[in-house]
Design an enzyme around this catalytic site. Sequence first.
Site, PDB file in Angstrom:
ATOM      1  N   ARG A   7       7.911   0.082  -4.509  1.00  0.00           N
ATOM      2  CA  ARG A   7       7.765   0.243  -3.064  1.00  0.00           C
ATOM      3  C   ARG A   7       6.582   1.133  -2.750  1.00  0.00           C
ATOM      4  NH1 ARG A   7       8.547   4.022   0.447  1.00  0.00           N
ATOM      5  NH2 ARG A   7       9.582   5.388  -1.028  1.00  0.00           N
ATOM      6  N   VAL A   8       5.840   0.742  -1.711  1.00  0.00           N
ATOM      7  CA  VAL A   8       4.807   1.601  -1.135  1.00  0.00           C
ATOM      8  C   VAL A   8       5.127   1.740   0.344  1.00  0.00           C
ATOM      9  CG1 VAL A   8       2.989   1.102  -2.811  1.00  0.00           C
ATOM     10  CG2 VAL A   8       3.241  -0.349  -0.801  1.00  0.00           C
ATOM     11  N   SER A   9       4.576   2.783   0.962  1.00  0.00           N
ATOM     12  CA  SER A   9       4.930   3.079   2.348  1.00  0.00           C
ATOM     13  C   SER A   9       4.105   2.335   3.384  1.00  0.00           C
ATOM     14  CB  SER A   9       4.798   4.580   2.601  1.00  0.00           C
ATOM     15  OG  SER A   9       5.668   5.279   1.752  1.00  0.00           O
ATOM     16  N   THR A  10       2.842   2.048   3.074  1.00  0.00           N
ATOM     17  CA  THR A  10       1.981   1.430   4.088  1.00  0.00           C
ATOM     18  C   THR A  10       1.246   0.227   3.516  1.00  0.00           C
ATOM     19  OG1 THR A  10       0.063   2.785   3.528  1.00  0.00           O
ATOM     20  CG2 THR A  10       1.562   3.664   5.199  1.00  0.00           C
ATOM     21  N   GLN A  13      -1.612   0.553   0.903  1.00  0.00           N
ATOM     22  CA  GLN A  13      -1.330   0.877  -0.490  1.00  0.00           C
ATOM     23  C   GLN A  13      -0.963  -0.397  -1.248  1.00  0.00           C
ATOM     24  OE1 GLN A  13       1.864   3.593   0.431  1.00  0.00           O
ATOM     25  NE2 GLN A  13       0.569   5.365   0.022  1.00  0.00           N
TER      26      GLN A  13
END
Length: 181
Positions: A7-10, A13
């Site tokens: 998982r990445v936040s934005t 990324q």
Amino acid sequence: MMYGYARVSTDGQSVEAQVRQLAKAGCPKVFREVASGAKTDRAQLRKVLDRLEAGDVLMVTRLDRLARSTRDLLNTLATIAGKKAGFRSLGDAWADTTTAHGGLMLTVLGGLAEFERELIRMRTGEGRARAVVRGQRMGRPPKLTPHQRREAVKRRDKGETLAEIGRSYNVSGATISRLRP
């Protein structure tokens, strides 16, 4: 079966570095997600948790990829344990429920979190009790003044519709229906 979760936040990324690490560690299937860790409802995480069966292992590169808070982490780990599956974090060797030591560490953390929740609950209850003794009203402030409540009840008793009364006071008809004489 071993599953990975990356998982990445934005959108700026990329999950590719995590996917490579998880594949290298032996995960044939990696669930990828672009979502804030603060969101509790993450579609890909829900998918992988639903897919887990007894003996499976969910792997992440770091704990912060799975959860934002200790409570969120412990809830997710409880879900995994409830399916009789394991969990492993590549970057946090102690967070590995497939080993006795990792299971012990996560059990201790779970106990500490439960203790913390109980302390917070007790302190909150004591604070509420002190506020009530001081005469402080608990909950949301009323939408209508005492005079408005009396007038609304009179209008309701005369047969005016709840919706009409509610509109005149900028509240819902349901609010008017709950008023007591």
